[in-house]
Scaffold this motif. Structure first.
Motif, short mmCIF file in Angstrom:
data_model
loop_
_atom_site.label_atom_id
_atom_site.label_comp_id
_atom_site.label_asym_id
_atom_site.label_seq_id
_atom_site.Cartn_x
_atom_site.Cartn_y
_atom_site.Cartn_z
N LEU A 261 -5.79 -3.92 -10.22
CA LEU A 261 -5.02 -4.15 -11.62
C LEU A 261 -4.47 -5.59 -11.45
O LEU A 261 -4.70 -6.51 -12.35
N THR A 262 -3.83 -5.99 -10.37
CA THR A 262 -3.01 -7.37 -10.34
C THR A 262 -3.27 -7.70 -8.86
O THR A 262 -3.14 -6.95 -8.01
N VAL A 263 -3.38 -9.16 -8.64
CA VAL A 263 -3.13 -9.59 -7.49
C VAL A 263 -1.94 -10.64 -7.77
O VAL A 263 -2.04 -11.53 -8.31
N ASP A 264 -0.83 -10.57 -6.86
CA ASP A 264 0.47 -11.30 -7.03
C ASP A 264 0.74 -11.87 -5.83
O ASP A 264 1.04 -11.50 -4.81
N ARG A 265 -0.14 -13.04 -5.70
CA ARG A 265 0.08 -13.97 -4.65
C ARG A 265 1.67 -14.33 -4.14
O ARG A 265 1.99 -14.52 -3.17
N LYS A 266 2.66 -14.56 -5.55
CA LYS A 266 3.80 -14.94 -5.12
C LYS A 266 4.63 -14.08 -4.14
O LYS A 266 5.06 -14.06 -3.50
N ASN A 267 4.31 -12.75 -4.69
CA ASN A 267 5.27 -11.71 -3.99
C ASN A 267 4.18 -10.96 -2.88
O ASN A 267 4.77 -9.97 -2.37
N LYS A 268 3.24 -11.37 -2.65
CA LYS A 268 2.10 -11.03 -1.63
C LYS A 268 1.99 -9.48 -1.85
O LYS A 268 2.11 -8.83 -1.13
N SER A 269 1.41 -9.07 -2.97
CA SER A 269 1.30 -7.75 -3.27
C SER A 269 -0.14 -7.46 -4.17
O SER A 269 -0.27 -8.33 -4.98
N ILE A 270 -0.86 -6.47 -3.95
CA ILE A 270 -1.92 -6.00 -4.89
C ILE A 270 -1.61 -4.86 -5.39
O ILE A 270 -1.46 -3.71 -4.68
N LEU A 271 -1.70 -4.73 -6.77
CA LEU A 271 -1.60 -3.33 -7.38
C LEU A 271 -2.85 -2.58 -7.86
O LEU A 271 -3.79 -3.61 -8.45
N VAL A 272 -3.15 -1.54 -7.38
CA VAL A 272 -4.38 -0.85 -7.52
C VAL A 272 -4.34 0.37 -8.27
O VAL A 272 -3.22 0.97 -8.37
N GLU A 273 -5.18 0.90 -8.82
CA GLU A 273 -5.17 2.18 -9.51
C GLU A 273 -6.34 3.02 -9.04
O GLU A 273 -7.57 2.81 -9.44
N THR A 274 -6.17 4.00 -7.83
CA THR A 274 -7.23 4.44 -7.52
C THR A 274 -7.37 5.84 -7.99
O THR A 274 -6.51 6.33 -8.57
N PRO A 275 -8.44 6.57 -7.95
CA PRO A 275 -9.05 8.00 -8.24
C PRO A 275 -7.86 8.73 -7.64
O PRO A 275 -7.49 8.84 -6.52
N GLU A 276 -7.39 9.81 -8.52
CA GLU A 276 -6.66 10.86 -8.07
C GLU A 276 -6.71 11.39 -6.75
O GLU A 276 -8.04 11.82 -6.63
N GLY A 277 -6.10 11.53 -5.87
CA GLY A 277 -6.32 12.19 -4.60
C GLY A 277 -6.94 11.25 -3.39
O GLY A 277 -7.06 11.62 -2.04
N LEU A 278 -7.45 10.10 -3.63
CA LEU A 278 -8.24 9.25 -2.63
C LEU A 278 -7.11 8.96 -1.64
O LEU A 278 -7.39 9.22 -0.41
N ILE A 279 -5.86 8.76 -1.96
CA ILE A 279 -4.86 8.07 -0.76
C ILE A 279 -4.55 9.22 -0.14
O ILE A 279 -4.31 9.39 1.15
N ASP A 280 -4.39 10.52 -0.73
CA ASP A 280 -3.88 11.50 -0.13
C ASP A 280 -4.76 12.25 1.08
O ASP A 280 -4.60 12.85 1.95
N LEU A 281 -5.87 11.93 0.71
CA LEU A 281 -7.06 12.11 1.61
C LEU A 281 -6.98 12.03 3.01
O LEU A 281 -7.02 12.35 4.13
N TYR A 282 -6.19 10.69 3.24
CA TYR A 282 -5.79 9.81 4.41
C TYR A 282 -4.44 10.26 4.98
O TYR A 282 -4.40 10.32 6.29
N LEU A 283 -3.62 10.96 4.30
CA LEU A 283 -2.37 11.13 4.63
C LEU A 283 -1.89 13.00 5.14
O LEU A 283 -1.13 13.21 5.21
N GLU A 284 -3.13 13.73 4.71
CA GLU A 284 -3.09 15.08 4.87
C GLU A 284 -3.45 15.50 6.44
O GLU A 284 -4.04 14.85 6.87
#
Length: 175
Positions: A152-175
């Motif tokens: 969604l956005t690459v914020d160079r000033k604050n050194k961050s990237i905002l993404v919108e991933t498919p629901e459940g993608l991140i949870d797959l790695y943390l369960e």
């Protein structure tokens, strides 16, 4: 010059003439911006050595035909075959908006619009068909596809990237 202060430009792939000319396969979408360089660094036995350019021109779109000042024979050219070529980071064209260089976002924080803070980007895996962000989250590695639709956005000033991933993608790695 250290490799950390440079970016990979390409690889010397073959000789062009008997006078030491070489063809460099450029790793770029814009080969024309590298046509009139004064010098480049060549990785010779794990050491970056500056080579000054006598003449250069594009050859078949992604090849750069180069005559270096002190490379005047076939033997000189042979000694550089298959070597990687680098340029200082300050010669990289500046990118804006959501476009970025892989090395530029290492250390950035990644946040997901729905999930929240994901973690810190520790690397980019581009050895697969789809490049992946490698994100460290409390000792877990999360792989996020580097997909334009997710970023969604690459914020160079604050050194961050905002993404919108498919629901459940991140949870797959943390369960």
């Amino acid at each position: 010059m250290k490799k950390e202060d440079c970016f990979y430009l390409g690889k010397i792939v073959r000789k062009y003439s008997f006078k030491g000319e070489l063809l460099i396969k450029l790793d770029t979408d814009q080969p024309d911006i590298y046509e009139n360089l004064d010098a480049m660094f060549i990785d010779v036995r794990k050491t970056l050595i500056p080579f000054f350019i006598e003449s250069s021109q594009l050859h078949k779109s992604d090849l750069l035909r180069v005559q270096f000042e002190d490379v005047t024979t076939e033997a000189d050219a042979d000694s550089l075959m298959k070597s990687d070529v680098y340029l200082p980071l300050e010669l990289l064209p500046k990118l804006e908006g959501n476009k970025f260089y892989f090395h530029e976002v290492i250390g950035f924080t990644m946040e997901d619009k729905n999930y929240g803070k994901v973690g810190t980007i520790t690397g980019i895996n581009d050895s697969t068909a789809q490049a992946l962000f490698e994100v460290e989250n409390n000792g877990n590695e999360i792989l996020i596809p580097m997909n334009d639709e997710f970023i969604l956005t690459v914020d160079r000033k604050n050194k961050s990237i905002l993404v919108e991933t498919p629901e459940g993608l991140i949870d797959l790695y943390l369960e």
